[in-house]
Write an enzyme that holds these catalytic residues in place. Structure first.
Site, PDB file in Angstrom:
ATOM      1  N   HIS A 135       0.739  -1.292  -0.063  1.00 24.44           N
ATOM      2  CA  HIS A 135       0.134  -0.080  -0.114  1.00 24.44           C
ATOM      3  C   HIS A 135       0.988   1.163   0.079  1.00 24.44           C
ATOM      4  O   HIS A 135       0.441   2.300  -0.290  1.00 24.44           O
ATOM      5  CB  HIS A 135      -1.038   0.153   1.200  1.00 24.44           C
ATOM      6  CG  HIS A 135      -0.416   0.248   2.589  1.00 24.44           C
ATOM      7  ND1 HIS A 135      -0.292  -0.826   3.263  1.00 24.44           N
ATOM      8  CD2 HIS A 135      -0.250   1.566   3.111  1.00 24.44           C
ATOM      9  CE1 HIS A 135       0.486  -0.235   4.632  1.00 24.44           C
ATOM     10  NE2 HIS A 135       0.327   1.138   4.369  1.00 24.44           N
ATOM     11  N   ASP A 165       0.074  -7.695   1.318  1.00 30.12           N
ATOM     12  CA  ASP A 165       0.552  -6.368   1.497  1.00 30.12           C
ATOM     13  C   ASP A 165       2.235  -6.080   1.513  1.00 30.12           C
ATOM     14  O   ASP A 165       2.678  -5.426   2.327  1.00 30.12           O
ATOM     15  CB  ASP A 165      -0.217  -5.553   2.549  1.00 30.12           C
ATOM     16  CG  ASP A 165       0.098  -4.244   2.759  1.00 30.12           C
ATOM     17  OD1 ASP A 165       0.065  -3.525   1.790  1.00 30.12           O
ATOM     18  OD2 ASP A 165      -0.130  -3.591   3.761  1.00 30.12           O
ATOM     19  N   SER A 241       4.853   2.380   8.104  1.00 28.14           N
ATOM     20  CA  SER A 241       4.412   1.499   7.137  1.00 28.14           C
ATOM     21  C   SER A 241       5.722   1.039   6.296  1.00 28.14           C
ATOM     22  O   SER A 241       6.185   1.618   5.477  1.00 28.14           O
ATOM     23  CB  SER A 241       3.305   1.504   6.298  1.00 28.14           C
ATOM     24  OG  SER A 241       2.035   1.403   7.150  1.00 28.14           O
TER      25      SER A 241
END
Length: 506
Positions: A135, A165, A241
């Site tokens: 993402h 992911d 992230s």
């Protein structure tokens, strides 16, 4: 639990929140702790199963700190060993919007605008390979990687796996030496272990936060199809992230992926989640071949209840009750039978079907594992070989022709291989909808969607693409479809030229 998509974006130095919203109590969500060793104090069967599981590879219990010197340690050496391999990732993508000034003016393309976002990554190979979250880089037109020592390199996306992911970037260091992170064994992590989260929160620069492993087998978080995370209270915020979750031995045991938040600002409240490093290793193996393939055993099951555990002689509902075994599968060849309880894999406790799927998925294809199984009041160990899922039957990808409400929709035969490829917990047999083009008539109704299972046509059960095609030829001006969407069954009636209605199936 309610989930928002995890996003990291900056525009004019204003950041959108990365959030996963937790609504209500945790009832109904399986919150499990994966432990590598345990000592049984319950029934004789449970103790016997624990002993066999230990023989199959369980880890000995750890000792507590015993001196002031062991407690009063600095995290600086750990941070210094990992930080150089953690990078900042900046992305940009061009967005064009179609606008209409009023009903009297034509639709036109507005001036393109650039959306910027940021995240983190981890260098895993000295040749310039960087792991991050999918993402973080999804849809990016330009990607820039900045090292901790301020070196910057343009990067290209070479492999991604939305189900996990995860994404793999490549930079060209032009012969320069790059720091590389060591990926550890995430299965050795235990609740209470100290960890460091390293990343670039809010774009302020590389930051290290400290916490502990809060749980090692969180499921139902809803971030990826893997549905298995290390939970930590180390502060993780937007920009983190793709960064590293590091153990005290300097090894990276997870890739920070998501947070849960209780407020609008999207800030950390001590509920952060990282993709285990053992899953990252499987992802990297897939990147080397261009396709992620995880092991298949050909068995399905359900979580134990207190009643089923008691009847089996266990003191608690831990394990997976086998409900089906595919003929000729590795599970069948190993001797696994319906009614067996899979208690552990290589000495690591199996908590439920999700735990089993994860432990199998993080083992390389071609290897073998030892299953500790409870059967008929006793425990035994079975050797299980891990193989790639077969594509049997052939998928027979078919686009439904014109003259039907499903014109343009593509369907295929499910197999273990296709079910794994599509993800989302699909069965290994049946007919699945693979694609619904935007211009297809069915796209306007919302039925079917990719991932839906076509179970019947005009009241007749269908098991293959051929069955569906034949049934549609005889449909005439109206067609009744039985559709299974994630376990919810509906019947949808299409009547020419434009009548459509659905109801819950009996």
């Amino acid at each position: 639990m309610r989930r928002d998509n995890v996003r990291e974006a900056i525009g004019s130095m204003k950041f959108k929140a990365m959030a996963l919203l937790a609504a209500g109590a945790a009832g109904g969500m399986a919150l499990a702790l994966s432990i590598n060793s345990w000592s049984g104090s319950g029934t004789a069967i449970a103790q016997d199963a624990s002993r066999l599981a230990q023989q199959a590879g369980g880890e000995a219990p750890r000792t507590l700190p015993s001196t002031a010197g062991q407690i009063n340690l600095s995290f600086a050496p750990v941070a210094k060993s990992v930080q150089p391999a953690v990078v900042n990732i900046f992305t940009a993508r061009v967005v064009r919007q179609r606008q209409q000034m009023s009903p009297f003016f034509s639709v036109f393309d507005s001036q393109p605008r650039v959306e910027n976002s940021l995240g983190s990554g981890v260098i895993v190979d000295g040749k310039g390979l960087v792991v991050t979250n999918n993402h973080v880089v999804q849809g990016a037109d330009q990607i820039l990687v900045a090292l901790a020592d301020r070196r910057e390199y343009p990067a290209k996306l070479i492999f991604s796996e939305p189900r996990l992911d995860l994404a793999l970037l490549e930079i060209d260091p032009k012969g320069a030496q790059l720091p590389v992170a060591r990926l550890g064994d995430s299965d050795r992590s235990q609740v209470g272990d100290l960890v460091l989260a390293i990343g670039n929160p809010f774009g302020v620069g590389q930051t290290v936060t400290q916490g502990i492993v809060s749980a090692t087998a969180r499921t139902g978080i809803g971030v990826s199809d893997a549905q298995f995370f290390i939970q930590t209270d180390a502060s993780i915020n937007q920009g983190n992230s793709g960064g590293a979750l590091a153990a005290m031995n300097g090894e990276v045991i997870g890739i920070n992926s998501a947070i849960l938040t209780g407020g609008r600002d999207g800030g950390s409240i001590g509920l952060g989640f990282a993709i285990p490093s053992n899953m990252v290793k499987i992802f990297l193996r897939g990147a080397s071949t261009g396709k992620l393939v995880t092991a298949w055993i050909g068995a399905e099951g359900e979580a134990l209840t207190g009643d089923t555990a008691g009847r089996a002689g266990l003191d608690r509902p831990s394990g997976m009750l086998v409900t089906g075994v595919s003929p000729g599968s590795p599970a069948a060849l190993a001797g696994l039978r319906p009614g067996d309880i899979v208690y552990a894999i290589d000495g690591k406790e199996v908590l439920d079907p999700s735990s089993l799927r994860y432990q199998i998925a993080t083992q390389p294809v071609g290897e073998s594992v030892t299953l500790t199984v409870v059967r008929g009041g006793s425990a035994t160990n079975l050797k299980l070989d891990l193989v790639a899922p077969p594509e049997s039957p052939a998928r027979q990808l078919t686009q439904i022709p014109n003259g039907n409400i499903l014109a343009g929709v593509s369907i295929a035969n499910l197999s273990p291989a296709l079910a794994q490829e599509l993800g989302a917990g699909l069965p290994e047999r049946g007919v699945v909808v693979v694609r619904v083009p935007q211009q297809a008539p069915a796209a306007r109704t919302g039925f079917p969607r990719p991932g839906d299972i076509v179970e019947s046509v005009n009241g007749q059960r269908v098991a293959s693409v051929g069955d569906v095609s034949q049934a549609l030829k005889a449909s005439g001006n109206q067609t009744l479809f039985g559709i299974n969407r994630g376990g919810q069954r509906v019947e949808c009636l299409f009547q020419a030229p434009s009548s459509f209605r659905c109801r819950a199936a009996a």
